[in-house]
Design a protein around this motif. Structure first.
Motif, PDB file in Angstrom:
ATOM      1  N   PHE A  55       0.853  -1.183   0.000  1.00 13.22           N
ATOM      2  CA  PHE A  55       0.000   0.000   0.000  1.00 13.22           C
ATOM      3  C   PHE A  55       0.892   1.237   0.000  1.00 13.22           C
ATOM      4  CE2 PHE A  55      -2.245  -3.301   2.465  1.00 13.22           C
ATOM      5  CZ  PHE A  55      -3.413  -3.422   1.726  1.00 13.22           C
ATOM      6  N   ALA A  56       0.469   2.278  -0.714  1.00  8.54           N
ATOM      7  CA  ALA A  56       1.220   3.536  -0.738  1.00  8.54           C
ATOM      8  C   ALA A  56       0.268   4.673  -1.084  1.00  8.54           C
ATOM      9  CB  ALA A  56       2.369   3.461  -1.738  1.00  8.54           C
ATOM     10  N   TYR A  57       0.776   5.895  -0.942  1.00  5.23           N
ATOM     11  CA  TYR A  57       0.013   7.098  -1.284  1.00  5.23           C
ATOM     12  C   TYR A  57       0.639   7.830  -2.468  1.00  5.23           C
ATOM     13  CZ  TYR A  57      -1.635   6.194   3.451  1.00  5.23           C
ATOM     14  OH  TYR A  57      -2.154   5.588   4.564  1.00  5.23           O
ATOM     15  N   SER A  58       1.962   7.834  -2.531  1.00  5.21           N
ATOM     16  CA  SER A  58       2.706   8.618  -3.514  1.00  5.21           C
ATOM     17  C   SER A  58       3.249   7.723  -4.620  1.00  5.21           C
ATOM     18  CB  SER A  58       3.871   9.338  -2.825  1.00  5.21           C
ATOM     19  OG  SER A  58       4.778   9.859  -3.768  1.00  5.21           O
ATOM     20  N   ASP A  59       3.066   8.159  -5.879  1.00 12.42           N
ATOM     21  CA  ASP A  59       3.593   7.381  -6.993  1.00 12.42           C
ATOM     22  C   ASP A  59       4.757   8.075  -7.694  1.00 12.42           C
ATOM     23  OD1 ASP A  59       2.262   9.402  -8.282  1.00 12.42           O
ATOM     24  OD2 ASP A  59       0.847   8.109  -9.348  1.00 12.42           O
ATOM     25  N   ASN A  60       5.372   9.054  -6.994  1.00 11.65           N
ATOM     26  CA  ASN A  60       6.569   9.682  -7.544  1.00 11.65           C
ATOM     27  C   ASN A  60       7.184  10.590  -6.486  1.00 11.65           C
ATOM     28  OD1 ASN A  60       8.564  10.366  -9.422  1.00 11.65           O
ATOM     29  ND2 ASN A  60       7.056  10.527 -11.084  1.00 11.65           N
ATOM     30  N   ILE A  61       8.439  10.904  -6.675  1.00 12.68           N
ATOM     31  CA  ILE A  61       9.112  11.824  -5.760  1.00 12.68           C
ATOM     32  C   ILE A  61       8.437  13.188  -5.852  1.00 12.68           C
ATOM     33  CG2 ILE A  61      11.288  13.027  -5.306  1.00 12.68           C
ATOM     34  CD1 ILE A  61      12.735  10.497  -6.261  1.00 12.68           C
ATOM     35  N   GLY A  62       8.118  13.769  -4.706  1.00 13.75           N
ATOM     36  CA  GLY A  62       7.447  15.057  -4.652  1.00 13.75           C
ATOM     37  C   GLY A  62       5.943  14.963  -4.546  1.00 13.75           C
ATOM     38  N   VAL A  63       5.378  13.787  -4.791  1.00 14.50           N
ATOM     39  CA  VAL A  63       3.936  13.586  -4.642  1.00 14.50           C
ATOM     40  C   VAL A  63       3.637  13.264  -3.179  1.00 14.50           C
ATOM     41  CG1 VAL A  63       1.961  12.176  -5.342  1.00 14.50           C
ATOM     42  CG2 VAL A  63       3.704  12.818  -7.024  1.00 14.50           C
ATOM     43  N   ALA A  64       2.573  13.842  -2.652  1.00 12.22           N
ATOM     44  CA  ALA A  64       2.297  13.774  -1.215  1.00 12.22           C
ATOM     45  C   ALA A  64       1.969  12.360  -0.751  1.00 12.22           C
ATOM     46  CB  ALA A  64       1.143  14.707  -0.870  1.00 12.22           C
ATOM     47  N   ASP A  65       2.458  12.037   0.452  1.00 12.25           N
ATOM     48  CA  ASP A  65       1.955  10.866   1.163  1.00 12.25           C
ATOM     49  C   ASP A  65       1.072  11.361   2.306  1.00 12.25           C
ATOM     50  OD1 ASP A  65       3.896  11.814   2.909  1.00 12.25           O
ATOM     51  OD2 ASP A  65       5.227  10.085   2.709  1.00 12.25           O
ATOM     52  N   ALA A  66       0.708  10.499   3.242  1.00 13.27           N
ATOM     53  CA  ALA A  66      -0.247  10.863   4.291  1.00 13.27           C
ATOM     54  C   ALA A  66       0.470  11.135   5.609  1.00 13.27           C
ATOM     55  CB  ALA A  66      -1.263   9.740   4.473  1.00 13.27           C
ATOM     56  N   PRO A  67      -0.159  11.898   6.506  1.00 13.61           N
ATOM     57  CA  PRO A  67       0.409  12.081   7.847  1.00 13.61           C
ATOM     58  C   PRO A  67       0.428  10.756   8.616  1.00 13.61           C
ATOM     59  CG  PRO A  67      -1.319  13.696   7.393  1.00 13.61           C
ATOM     60  CD  PRO A  67      -1.395  12.675   6.313  1.00 13.61           C
ATOM     61  N   LEU A  68       1.279  10.696   9.622  1.00 15.97           N
ATOM     62  CA  LEU A  68       1.432   9.470  10.402  1.00 15.97           C
ATOM     63  C   LEU A  68       0.107   9.010  10.998  1.00 15.97           C
ATOM     64  CD1 LEU A  68       3.254   7.308  11.690  1.00 15.97           C
ATOM     65  CD2 LEU A  68       3.657   8.913  13.585  1.00 15.97           C
ATOM     66  N   SER A  69      -0.676   9.925  11.536  1.00 18.95           N
ATOM     67  CA  SER A  69      -1.937   9.536  12.178  1.00 18.95           C
ATOM     68  C   SER A  69      -2.884   8.867  11.191  1.00 18.95           C
ATOM     69  CB  SER A  69      -2.608  10.761  12.802  1.00 18.95           C
ATOM     70  OG  SER A  69      -2.889  11.741  11.807  1.00 18.95           O
ATOM     71  N   VAL A  70      -2.871   9.326   9.943  1.00 15.19           N
ATOM     72  CA  VAL A  70      -3.737   8.730   8.921  1.00 15.19           C
ATOM     73  C   VAL A  70      -3.241   7.332   8.552  1.00 15.19           C
ATOM     74  CG1 VAL A  70      -4.550   8.948   6.540  1.00 15.19           C
ATOM     75  CG2 VAL A  70      -4.466  10.963   8.026  1.00 15.19           C
ATOM     76  N   VAL A  71      -1.926   7.177   8.416  1.00 12.58           N
ATOM     77  CA  VAL A  71      -1.364   5.856   8.106  1.00 12.58           C
ATOM     78  C   VAL A  71      -1.774   4.845   9.174  1.00 12.58           C
ATOM     79  CG1 VAL A  71       0.753   4.525   7.791  1.00 12.58           C
ATOM     80  CG2 VAL A  71       0.598   6.847   6.863  1.00 12.58           C
ATOM     81  N   LEU A  72      -1.641   5.228  10.427  1.00 14.52           N
ATOM     82  CA  LEU A  72      -1.977   4.303  11.517  1.00 14.52           C
ATOM     83  C   LEU A  72      -3.464   3.979  11.522  1.00 14.52           C
ATOM     84  CD1 LEU A  72       0.271   5.749  14.377  1.00 14.52           C
ATOM     85  CD2 LEU A  72       0.772   3.888  12.788  1.00 14.52           C
ATOM     86  N   ARG A  73      -4.288   4.975  11.229  1.00 19.02           N
ATOM     87  CA  ARG A  73      -5.729   4.735  11.159  1.00 19.02           C
ATOM     88  C   ARG A  73      -6.062   3.790  10.003  1.00 19.02           C
ATOM     89  NH1 ARG A  73     -10.389   3.155  12.751  1.00 19.02           N
ATOM     90  NH2 ARG A  73     -12.136   3.930  11.489  1.00 19.02           N
ATOM     91  N   HIS A  74      -5.420   3.976   8.862  1.00 24.42           N
ATOM     92  CA  HIS A  74      -5.660   3.086   7.724  1.00 24.42           C
ATOM     93  C   HIS A  74      -5.240   1.651   8.048  1.00 24.42           C
ATOM     94  CE1 HIS A  74      -5.670   6.582   4.572  1.00 24.42           C
ATOM     95  NE2 HIS A  74      -6.762   6.553   5.321  1.00 24.42           N
ATOM     96  N   LEU A  75      -4.159   1.494   8.755  1.00 25.10           N
ATOM     97  CA  LEU A  75      -3.734   0.147   9.144  1.00 25.10           C
ATOM     98  C   LEU A  75      -4.751  -0.499  10.080  1.00 25.10           C
ATOM     99  CD1 LEU A  75       0.104   0.707   9.463  1.00 25.10           C
ATOM    100  CD2 LEU A  75      -1.000  -1.058   8.078  1.00 25.10           C
ATOM    101  N   ASP A  76      -5.329   0.289  10.979  1.00 26.64           N
ATOM    102  CA  ASP A  76      -6.396  -0.254  11.827  1.00 26.64           C
ATOM    103  C   ASP A  76      -7.578  -0.722  10.980  1.00 26.64           C
ATOM    104  OD1 ASP A  76      -5.262  -0.052  14.367  1.00 26.64           O
ATOM    105  OD2 ASP A  76      -5.828   2.060  14.569  1.00 26.64           O
ATOM    106  N   GLN A  77      -7.915   0.051   9.953  1.00 27.33           N
ATOM    107  CA  GLN A  77      -9.023  -0.343   9.080  1.00 27.33           C
ATOM    108  C   GLN A  77      -8.697  -1.606   8.283  1.00 27.33           C
ATOM    109  OE1 GLN A  77      -9.617   3.841   7.265  1.00 27.33           O
ATOM    110  NE2 GLN A  77     -11.656   2.899   7.193  1.00 27.33           N
ATOM    111  N   LEU A  78      -7.447  -1.757   7.913  1.00 26.20           N
ATOM    112  CA  LEU A  78      -7.044  -2.909   7.099  1.00 26.20           C
ATOM    113  C   LEU A  78      -6.874  -4.186   7.916  1.00 26.20           C
ATOM    114  CD1 LEU A  78      -4.391  -1.098   4.882  1.00 26.20           C
ATOM    115  CD2 LEU A  78      -6.543  -2.080   4.061  1.00 26.20           C
ATOM    116  N   LYS A  79      -6.804  -4.062   9.227  1.00 28.09           N
ATOM    117  CA  LYS A  79      -6.475  -5.212  10.067  1.00 28.09           C
ATOM    118  C   LYS A  79      -7.398  -6.398   9.826  1.00 28.09           C
ATOM    119  CE  LYS A  79      -5.781  -6.703  14.850  1.00 28.09           C
ATOM    120  NZ  LYS A  79      -5.673  -6.275  16.279  1.00 28.09           N
ATOM    121  N   SER A  80      -8.698  -6.179   9.827  1.00 26.76           N
ATOM    122  CA  SER A  80      -9.622  -7.308   9.681  1.00 26.76           C
ATOM    123  C   SER A  80      -9.468  -7.974   8.316  1.00 26.76           C
ATOM    124  CB  SER A  80     -11.067  -6.847   9.893  1.00 26.76           C
ATOM    125  OG  SER A  80     -11.432  -5.872   8.934  1.00 26.76           O
TER     126      SER A  80
END
Length: 558
Positions: free
Chosen positions: A109-134
């Motif tokens: 899983f990723a957010y950015s498909d090139n250098i300079g393209v935004a990824d997500a803040p840490l809190s969002v990444v952790l929340r997404h992982l919680d959603q993906l757990k099940s």
């Protein structure tokens, strides 16, 4: 194939027994065979809420004799919000399609498909992982390995726009991934230095740490610029030292690769040396195309195709071809791993006795061995006596070796079973490797009279049982200490009075000694295993009673 007659003197209590045995010499094949969790892979990328997999796509992969895909999800639409239900449904449907189609995935899983393209803040990444757990927990059966992803460009752990590529944040995210992913599955990070910094350790995993499902034992590697320059475009800081580290580390954790540029280091000779050195399990089949084309033009592509990951072949075997019910079948099989790597996800090795005229009658015996330790270029001998119970009907039977998937949804699917690289041995309907011997089960003669053999059963419970699964009638508690030096205490609990035997086997399945052989009352008991005369390594403690058996792994370090 030839048949020999052998004599066996059991003890003074028994007469001399004569039984027929068949000696089989197997022929290897150079065929590119379809096998799970190894080889070249095809990448399928999906943007947010789109790109759901189809069976057509899965079949296209299988038509290339590939069993793996890299399933890559970009979450650009969710940089500051939860994943939508539509996105989660797409991922679940993809897992269903993989399961139906007969392949597994490398997951990223990723957010950015090139250098300079935004990824997500840490809190969002952790929340997404919680959603993906099940989803991850429910679909681990079709996940070969998960790449750490999430951070920076292409999820390769660099160029983050939110500071995710700091050592502290890398550790937080990796720890979270290890938490939400089932402990039976491993994670891959982009470089060896990332793991070394997160775990504050530069020494490779040891035998005693291997496959223990601890965090450090679950982290492997993906090199996305394999053999593209001396340091693989920054993959290595100290190239020689880190490759030597991977050479030892990747006996026990998987490493895969994608090439990204041409250089003389990607020529056939060096490519195969590096794949063997690092124990490579998989490579992207479509990128970098000029490198793959070079391997094809220079003639090494077929060998690379065959040797990525594990490749088991049977060499020879000696088996009883006539067994009296109640006696034991002599089973002795020599095999070799000619691949670059091993199996990294747990599997059982199961001997199958299947009636020739009534194929619905099949009987199974799970061997007390762990195929994950059948290392590259090693030869392994499996030697066991397996009782043929009186309940098995007389008649002629084929003998097979099966390495099925352990997941309930996959264990009977031959696409997820391991095929050995021999000619005329694969049963593609059942997913069994034919050992090319016919066993006559009768009430007259044949087989061995030995104490405490393994036994065939008429169900698949022996296949499904893991090392830590224990029948209700008794329990082996992990030995302490473990790992141990010289001696260790084995604790076990019995729920009813019964005769108990506890035996020690080495990692190749050879019986070494008997620790307990007596009537035992219900309750807690203990015994001691003194290993001073043996070499360091993995040993198996097997407890037998009238109700069945259980297995525990012992790690001995001198």
């Amino acid at each position: 194939m030839k048949t020999s007659i052998r004599l066996m003197l059991i003890t003074a209590l028994f007469p001399v027994l004569i039984w027929a045995q068949t000696h089989v010499v197997y022929q290897p094949t150079a065929e590119n065979i379809f096998n799970p969790e190894r080889g070249f892979y095809t990448m399928y990328t999906a943007q947010s809420e789109s790109g759901q997999l189809s069976l057509t796509a899965i079949n296209n992969i299988k038509n290339k004799k590939q069993s793996l895909m890299l399933r890559f999800y970009y979450f650009k639409k969710f940089l500051n919000s939860d994943l939508s239900q539509k996105q989660l449904d797409i991922i679940q449907n993809d897992f269903n399609t993989m399961r139906q189609g007969g392949i597994k995935c490398i997951l990223r899983f990723a957010y950015s498909d090139n250098i300079g393209v935004a990824d997500a803040p840490l809190s969002v990444v952790l929340r997404h992982l919680d959603q993906l757990k099940s989803l991850l927990q429910a679909n681990a059966d079709v996940i070969y390995v998960m790449q750490a992803g999430f951070i920076g460009a292409w999820g390769e752990w660099h160029s983050s726009t939110n500071g995710l590529d700091s050592d502290a944040n890398k550790k937080i995210i990796l720890t979270k991934i290890l938490e939400v992913l089932p402990k039976t599955r491993m994670v891959q990070v982009r470089t060896p230095l990332y793991k070394q910094r997160i775990f504050s350790r530069t020494s490779p995993l040891t035998l005693s740490e291997s496959f223990t499902e601890t965090d450090i034992a679950r982290v492997g590697y993906h090199n996305d610029c394999f053999i593209s320059s001396y340091d693989d475009y920054g993959t290595y800081q100290d190239t020689l030292a880190e490759k030597n580290y991977l050479n030892q580390e990747c006996f026990y954790v998987p490493i895969g690769a994608e090439t990204c540029d041409q250089c003389t280091c990607s020529d056939c000779a060096n490519a195969m040396i590096e794949m063997a050195r690092l124990h490579l399990s998989y490579v992207h089949s479509d990128y970098y195309a000029p490198v793959i084309s070079k391997w094809n033009a220079n003639g090494c592509l077929p060998e690379i195709t065959n040797r990525l990951g594990y490749r088991y072949e049977n060499l020879e075997g000696i088996f009883s071809d006539s067994v009296k019910r109640g006696n034991a079948l002599h089973f002795e099989l020599k095999l070799r791993n000619t691949g670059y790597a091993v199996l990294y996800n747990k599997r059982k090795a199961v001997v199958v006795l299947r009636n020739i005229t009534d194929t619905t009658k099949a009987y199974f015996a799970a061997l007390p061995v762990d195929p994950r330790y059948w290392q590259s270029n090693d030869t392994t001998t499996l030697s066991f006596a397996i009782e043929v119970p009186h309940a098995i009907p007389t008649g002629n039977y084929n003998l097979y070796l099966s390495l099925p998937d352990t997941a309930a949804a996959l264990k009977n699917n031959p696409l997820f079973a391991v095929r050995f690289a021999n000619t005329n041995t694969w049963n593609s309907i059942m997913g069994y490797n034919n050992l090319l011997v016919i066993v006559n089960v009768n009430d007259t003669n044949g087989g061995e009279t030995v104490s405490d053999p393994l036994s065939f059963s008429n169900g698949l419970t022996s296949i499904e049982k893991s090392e830590n699964d224990v029948p209700n009638s008794f329990l082996i508690v992990e030995n302490f200490p473990n790992p141990f030096n010289n001696e260790t205490t084995i604790y076990y609990q019995i729920s009813n009075d019964t005769h108990v035997k506890i035996k020690i086997f080495d990692s190749l399945g050879r019986e070494l000694e008997t620790l307990v052989d007596k009537e035992v009352t219900s309750g807690k008991h203990q015994t001691t295993f003194r290993a001073g005369k043996y070499a360091s390594g993995i040993y198996l403690c097997v407890l037998y009673s009238e109700n069945g058996y259980a297995i525990s792994k012992l790690v001995y370090l001198k």
